[in-house]
Scaffold this active site. Structure first.
Site, PDB file in Angstrom:
ATOM      1  CB  VAL A  83     -53.125  30.459 -15.810  1.00 27.94           C
ATOM      2  CG1 VAL A  83     -52.010  29.824 -14.987  1.00 27.94           C
ATOM      3  CG2 VAL A  83     -53.406  31.878 -15.293  1.00 27.94           C
ATOM      4  CG  HIS A 137     -46.860  28.161 -13.419  1.00 29.42           C
ATOM      5  ND1 HIS A 137     -46.217  29.371 -13.478  1.00 29.42           N
ATOM      6  CD2 HIS A 137     -45.959  27.289 -12.877  1.00 29.42           C
ATOM      7  CE1 HIS A 137     -44.982  29.244 -12.985  1.00 29.42           C
ATOM      8  NE2 HIS A 137     -44.814  27.992 -12.625  1.00 29.42           N
TER       9      HIS A 137
HETATM   10  P1  NAD Z   1     -43.185  38.130 -14.279  1.00 24.88           P
HETATM   11  O1  NAD Z   1     -44.359  38.992 -13.909  1.00 24.88           O
HETATM   12  O2  NAD Z   1     -42.276  37.667 -13.229  1.00 24.88           O
HETATM   13  O3  NAD Z   1     -42.300  38.821 -15.397  1.00 24.88           O
HETATM   14  C1  NAD Z   1     -42.837  39.359 -16.538  1.00 24.88           C
HETATM   15  C2  NAD Z   1     -41.679  39.803 -17.419  1.00 24.88           C
HETATM   16  O4  NAD Z   1     -42.214  40.288 -18.631  1.00 24.88           O
HETATM   17  C3  NAD Z   1     -40.829  40.932 -16.797  1.00 24.88           C
HETATM   18  O5  NAD Z   1     -39.478  40.593 -16.949  1.00 24.88           O
HETATM   19  C4  NAD Z   1     -41.198  42.164 -17.648  1.00 24.88           C
HETATM   20  O6  NAD Z   1     -40.110  43.038 -17.803  1.00 24.88           O
HETATM   21  C5  NAD Z   1     -41.577  41.521 -18.970  1.00 24.88           C
HETATM   22  N1  NAD Z   1     -42.554  42.270 -19.744  1.00 24.88           N
HETATM   23  C6  NAD Z   1     -43.562  43.063 -19.311  1.00 24.88           C
HETATM   24  N2  NAD Z   1     -44.252  43.566 -20.351  1.00 24.88           N
HETATM   25  C7  NAD Z   1     -43.661  43.079 -21.475  1.00 24.88           C
HETATM   26  C8  NAD Z   1     -43.921  43.235 -22.878  1.00 24.88           C
HETATM   27  N3  NAD Z   1     -44.927  43.990 -23.325  1.00 24.88           N
HETATM   28  N4  NAD Z   1     -43.099  42.590 -23.739  1.00 24.88           N
HETATM   29  C9  NAD Z   1     -42.072  41.825 -23.308  1.00 24.88           C
HETATM   30  N5  NAD Z   1     -41.775  41.644 -21.994  1.00 24.88           N
HETATM   31  C10 NAD Z   1     -42.575  42.262 -21.098  1.00 24.88           C
HETATM   32  O7  NAD Z   1     -43.821  36.969 -15.098  1.00 24.88           O
HETATM   33  P2  NAD Z   1     -43.473  35.474 -15.120  1.00 24.88           P
HETATM   34  O8  NAD Z   1     -41.994  35.298 -15.172  1.00 24.88           O
HETATM   35  O9  NAD Z   1     -44.299  34.907 -16.180  1.00 24.88           O
HETATM   36  O10 NAD Z   1     -43.984  34.915 -13.694  1.00 24.88           O
HETATM   37  C11 NAD Z   1     -45.191  35.292 -13.115  1.00 24.88           C
HETATM   38  C12 NAD Z   1     -46.056  34.132 -12.718  1.00 24.88           C
HETATM   39  O11 NAD Z   1     -47.368  34.635 -12.583  1.00 24.88           O
HETATM   40  C13 NAD Z   1     -46.120  33.074 -13.759  1.00 24.88           C
HETATM   41  O12 NAD Z   1     -45.824  31.909 -13.131  1.00 24.88           O
HETATM   42  C14 NAD Z   1     -47.553  33.036 -14.266  1.00 24.88           C
HETATM   43  O13 NAD Z   1     -48.124  31.790 -13.943  1.00 24.88           O
HETATM   44  C15 NAD Z   1     -48.307  34.020 -13.451  1.00 24.88           C
HETATM   45  N6  NAD Z   1     -48.998  35.050 -14.280  1.00 24.88           N
HETATM   46  C16 NAD Z   1     -49.698  34.679 -15.399  1.00 24.88           C
HETATM   47  C17 NAD Z   1     -50.338  35.637 -16.168  1.00 24.88           C
HETATM   48  C18 NAD Z   1     -51.101  35.206 -17.400  1.00 24.88           C
HETATM   49  O14 NAD Z   1     -51.569  34.071 -17.459  1.00 24.88           O
HETATM   50  N7  NAD Z   1     -51.212  36.064 -18.409  1.00 24.88           N
HETATM   51  C19 NAD Z   1     -50.273  36.980 -15.808  1.00 24.88           C
HETATM   52  C20 NAD Z   1     -49.559  37.322 -14.654  1.00 24.88           C
HETATM   53  C21 NAD Z   1     -48.914  36.339 -13.910  1.00 24.88           C
END
Ligand code: NAD
Length: 269
Positions: free
Chosen positions: A109, A125
């Protein structure tokens, strides 16, 4: 050749041969921009339970019962996004579309794919920057600078004697009563429907691709996690880039900001 080297080489071949790529990203692609993931060991859900913070009902109850904790949660979510810039992985995804047709589907997001220059981005999302009415009608876009201002005001609210009214005023441009309806950011909390038209367009893109590149997603959040399966069902090959080995035809293990630029460079020079 090691499994990792063989998978990287197959991933390069998959991208080179592709006519239509979907890049499907999760929180991990933005981790190296300083935005924590939710589920990892240092993730947000370790500090703030999803039962209390991932639904509007839970959030509003927390706001009334403990406005300073409510402000802490909002600061923890908003501040990293407010100060973030695209990292090398977002830039590599944007670079990819100079070589092949690319549709980006993101669960994030944070607006970083658009900031990096990707042109077709479906935010399934939603987005923290898009403000809508409760009925989903578009109200306005917030800028990253406005989100920084909200964070600053939330910090002041935490120190105030009457924290709740100050916190509510702090977030008013993002969440609260406005004009004829309550307005809110267009983000999908637990139990809510996926953001449209992004979700419909994302499924169509998955049905039409011949190569899907999943990046930094645990692929556990439903229904978004169905997309790699949809792509596979139409014969597409799936490359997964993550720091944890994922389920894919070609899993490439490593941090996205190192692996993705290498992948794009190897595929297209
Ligand atoms: P998740 O938190 O479930 O999984 C994140 C994945 O990324 C994990 O498998 C982890 O091992 C991997 N990861 C972590 N650091 C990494 C890196 N440097 N390089 C490559 N891989 C890496 O995330 P998700 O599956 O996206 O689900 C979480 C939900 O929360 C999503 O629906 C999202 O909407 C929301 N979210 C969004 C943000 C954002 O907008 N940046 C941040 C956190 C959560």
């Amino acid at each position: 050749m090691s499994d990792d080297a063989a998978n990287l080489s197959s991933a390069v071949g998959c991208l080179r041969a592709a006519k239509n790529v979907v890049v499907f990203t999760g929180a991990g692609i933005s981790a190296e921009s300083g935005i924590p993931t939710f589920r990892d060991s240092d993730g947000l859900w370790q500090r703030f339970s999803p039962e209390r913070f991932a639904t509007w009902d839970g959030l509003l109850k927390t706001a009334v019962a403990d406005p300073r904790l409510f402000a802490d949660f909002l600061i923890a979510v908003l501040e990293p996004i407010a100060v973030a810039a695209p990292n090398a992985a977002h830039l590599a995804v944007a670079e990819l579309e100079r070589h092949i047709p690319v549709t980006v589907v993101t669960q994030n997001v944070d607006g970083l794919h658009q900031a990096a220059g990707s042109t077709t981005v479906h935010e399934v999302h939603g987005s923290i920057f898009e403000i809508v009415t409760l009925g989903g009608r578009f109200v306005r876009l917030l800028s990253r600078a406005e989100v920084r201002e909200i964070v600053q005001k939330l910090r002041e609210a935490k120190e105030a004697a009457l924290a709740l009214p100050k916190a509510l005023r702090a977030i008013h441009s993002m969440l609260g009563p406005g004009g004829v309806s309550i307005h809110r950011p267009k983000i999908v909390l637990f139990g809510e429907a996926m953001a449209e038209p992004a979700w419909t367009l994302a499924q169509e893109a998955a049905e039409q691709c011949d190569c899907m590149l999943t990046v930094g997603t645990s692929a556990t959040v439903m229904p978004a996690a169905m997309l790699p399966g949809i792509a596979r069902s139409v014969g597409a090959r799936v490359i997964d880039v993550s720091i944890e080995p994922g389920e894919a035809d070609f899993p490439v293990t490593g941090p996205a900001a190192s692996v993705l630029p290498a992948l794009v460079r190897l595929a297209f020079g």
